[in-house]
Design an enzyme around this catalytic site. Structure first.
Site, short mmCIF file in Angstrom:
data_model
loop_
_atom_site.label_atom_id
_atom_site.label_comp_id
_atom_site.label_asym_id
_atom_site.label_seq_id
_atom_site.Cartn_x
_atom_site.Cartn_y
_atom_site.Cartn_z
CE LYS A 60 -4.10 -1.85 2.25
NZ LYS A 60 -5.05 -1.65 3.35
CG ASP A 95 -9.75 0.96 3.71
OD1 ASP A 95 -10.61 0.26 3.15
OD2 ASP A 95 -8.63 0.53 4.07
P1 NAP Z 1 -2.29 -2.29 11.73
O1 NAP Z 1 -1.79 -1.12 10.95
O2 NAP Z 1 -1.42 -3.46 11.94
O3 NAP Z 1 -2.78 -1.73 13.17
C1 NAP Z 1 -3.25 -2.62 14.15
C2 NAP Z 1 -3.79 -1.84 15.34
O4 NAP Z 1 -4.31 -2.79 16.30
C3 NAP Z 1 -2.74 -1.02 16.07
O5 NAP Z 1 -3.34 0.13 16.60
C4 NAP Z 1 -2.30 -1.98 17.20
O6 NAP Z 1 -1.76 -1.33 18.32
C5 NAP Z 1 -3.63 -2.60 17.56
N1 NAP Z 1 -3.45 -3.88 18.23
C6 NAP Z 1 -3.08 -5.06 17.67
N2 NAP Z 1 -2.99 -6.02 18.61
C7 NAP Z 1 -3.31 -5.42 19.80
C8 NAP Z 1 -3.42 -5.89 21.14
N3 NAP Z 1 -3.16 -7.16 21.46
N4 NAP Z 1 -3.78 -5.00 22.11
C9 NAP Z 1 -4.05 -3.71 21.80
N5 NAP Z 1 -3.96 -3.22 20.54
C10 NAP Z 1 -3.60 -4.06 19.55
O7 NAP Z 1 -3.63 -2.88 11.07
P2 NAP Z 1 -4.75 -2.08 10.24
O8 NAP Z 1 -4.44 -2.17 8.79
O9 NAP Z 1 -4.93 -0.75 10.87
O10 NAP Z 1 -6.04 -3.00 10.48
C11 NAP Z 1 -6.64 -3.09 11.75
C12 NAP Z 1 -7.94 -3.88 11.68
O11 NAP Z 1 -8.88 -3.25 10.81
C13 NAP Z 1 -7.77 -5.32 11.13
O12 NAP Z 1 -8.59 -6.17 11.88
C14 NAP Z 1 -8.29 -5.21 9.70
O13 NAP Z 1 -8.82 -6.44 9.21
C15 NAP Z 1 -9.40 -4.19 9.88
N6 NAP Z 1 -9.74 -3.45 8.64
C16 NAP Z 1 -11.01 -3.60 8.16
C17 NAP Z 1 -11.39 -2.91 7.03
C18 NAP Z 1 -12.79 -3.04 6.52
O14 NAP Z 1 -13.07 -2.70 5.36
N7 NAP Z 1 -13.71 -3.52 7.33
C19 NAP Z 1 -10.47 -2.08 6.35
C20 NAP Z 1 -9.17 -1.97 6.87
C21 NAP Z 1 -8.82 -2.66 8.03
P3 NAP Z 1 -0.17 -1.03 18.42
O15 NAP Z 1 0.08 0.21 17.61
O16 NAP Z 1 0.07 -0.87 19.86
O17 NAP Z 1 0.53 -2.25 17.83
#
Ligand code: NAP
Length: 270
Positions: A60, A95
């Protein structure tokens, strides 16, 4: 869909449904492309027969760098959709509107009199959500993240409207909040639970969860039990696909109950 890996993506299901529904002589394919091969792949999109592409992990940021991004992709700092415009490779991030359009669909009027908005998480999805909220006129968005430094980085990106907080400050943040959005992966199948009590939210609060596996997360279940309006992750996934289809095929496709049911069945099977 270009990614590495790319097998888990539901985008082919969504776009193939619309291609059939609108009688388009086209196709939507998965392309597993390794990091080092991505620049050459997108430089030759047209030669490969493509009018554009969705891009997922880990491409991305490279997609943004190697194309002419629009303001949404620039705001988020990542592109998930590419299209060819008069020979130029353009990019955007769908998004942002996927999140906002899903809220509009499931909680119309959600943006009237929003005083206190809380976003959980500070990753890529949080950037799209915050860009969407600010674009809709939000003056203050509280961002709570396990790693507070990442929430601080979002303040530097988006400005003083973003108020970073640590996870331990969550309870006072939730007190009286009108909108709560989970952008973390907590609550997703195979991930730890999102341990949160939403009883403190405002009586007419709206709750959104980006997680779509499971379809009804514990957060959404709690919200519905309290009779709060809720927007789920699958709705966002479907709505974010609309503009890519429009940019590639010139038709604004409809997010129908039939399409939703199709993806729900696929999620239930895997
Ligand atoms: P990312 O960049 O890896 O960010 C993950 C986030 O989750 C960070 O804020 C991380 O905190 C937090 N996190 C992960 N494990 C944790 C834990 N054990 N305790 C507390 N916080 C935790 O991922 P992303 O791309 O933002 O995606 C995040 C979620 O959104 C995923 O589930 C993805 O499938 C979903 N999503 C859905 C859509 C949709 O269309 N519905 C679109 C995009 C994403 P830290 O910074 O502390 O690591």
């Amino acid at each position: 869909m270009v990614g590495w890996p790319v097998g888990h993506s539901r985008s082919p299901l969504i776009h193939k449904y619309w291609i059939a529904r609108y009688g388009i002589a086209g196709d939507y394919r998965r392309e597993a492309v390794a990091l080092q091969d991505f620049p050459a792949f997108i430089a030759n999109l047209r030669a490969r027969g493509y009018v554009g592409a969705n891009v997922t992990i880990p491409h991305k940021e490279a997609a943004l760098r190697l194309s002419e991004p629009d303001n949404r992709a620039l705001a988020v700092g990542a592109a998930n959709t590419l299209w060819l415009e008069q020979g130029r490779l353009r990019s955007t991030n769908t998004d942002v509107e996927g999140f906002i359009d899903n809220l509009d669909a499931h909680a119309p009027g959600w943006d009237k009199a929003l005083e206190k908005m809380v976003v959980l998480g500070a990753g890529g999805a949080a950037r799209a959500v915050i860009a969407g909220l600010l674009g809709r006129g939000a003056r203050r968005v509280q961002v709570a993240n396990r790693t507070p430094e990442r929430a601080q980085i979002l303040r530097e990106r988006f400005g003083a409207a973003v108020q970073p907080a640590g996870w331990d400050e969550l309870m006072p943040l939730l007190d009286g909040a009108d909108l709560l959005v989970n952008t973390t992966s907590l609550g997703m199948t195979g991930q730890p639970k999102l341990e949160i009590d939403i009883r403190l939210l405002a009586p007419r609060a709206v709750v959104a969860d980006l997680v779509y596996a499971p379809l009804e997360t514990e957060l959404l279940r709690q919200a519905r039990a309290r009779d709060l309006r809720a927007a789920d992750g699958l709705g966002m996934l479907l709505h974010q696909a609309v503009r890519g289809f429009l940019l590639w095929f010139g038709i604004t496709p409809e997010v129908t109950p039939e399409l939703r049911a199709l993806v729900e069945r696929d999620l239930a099977e895997r």
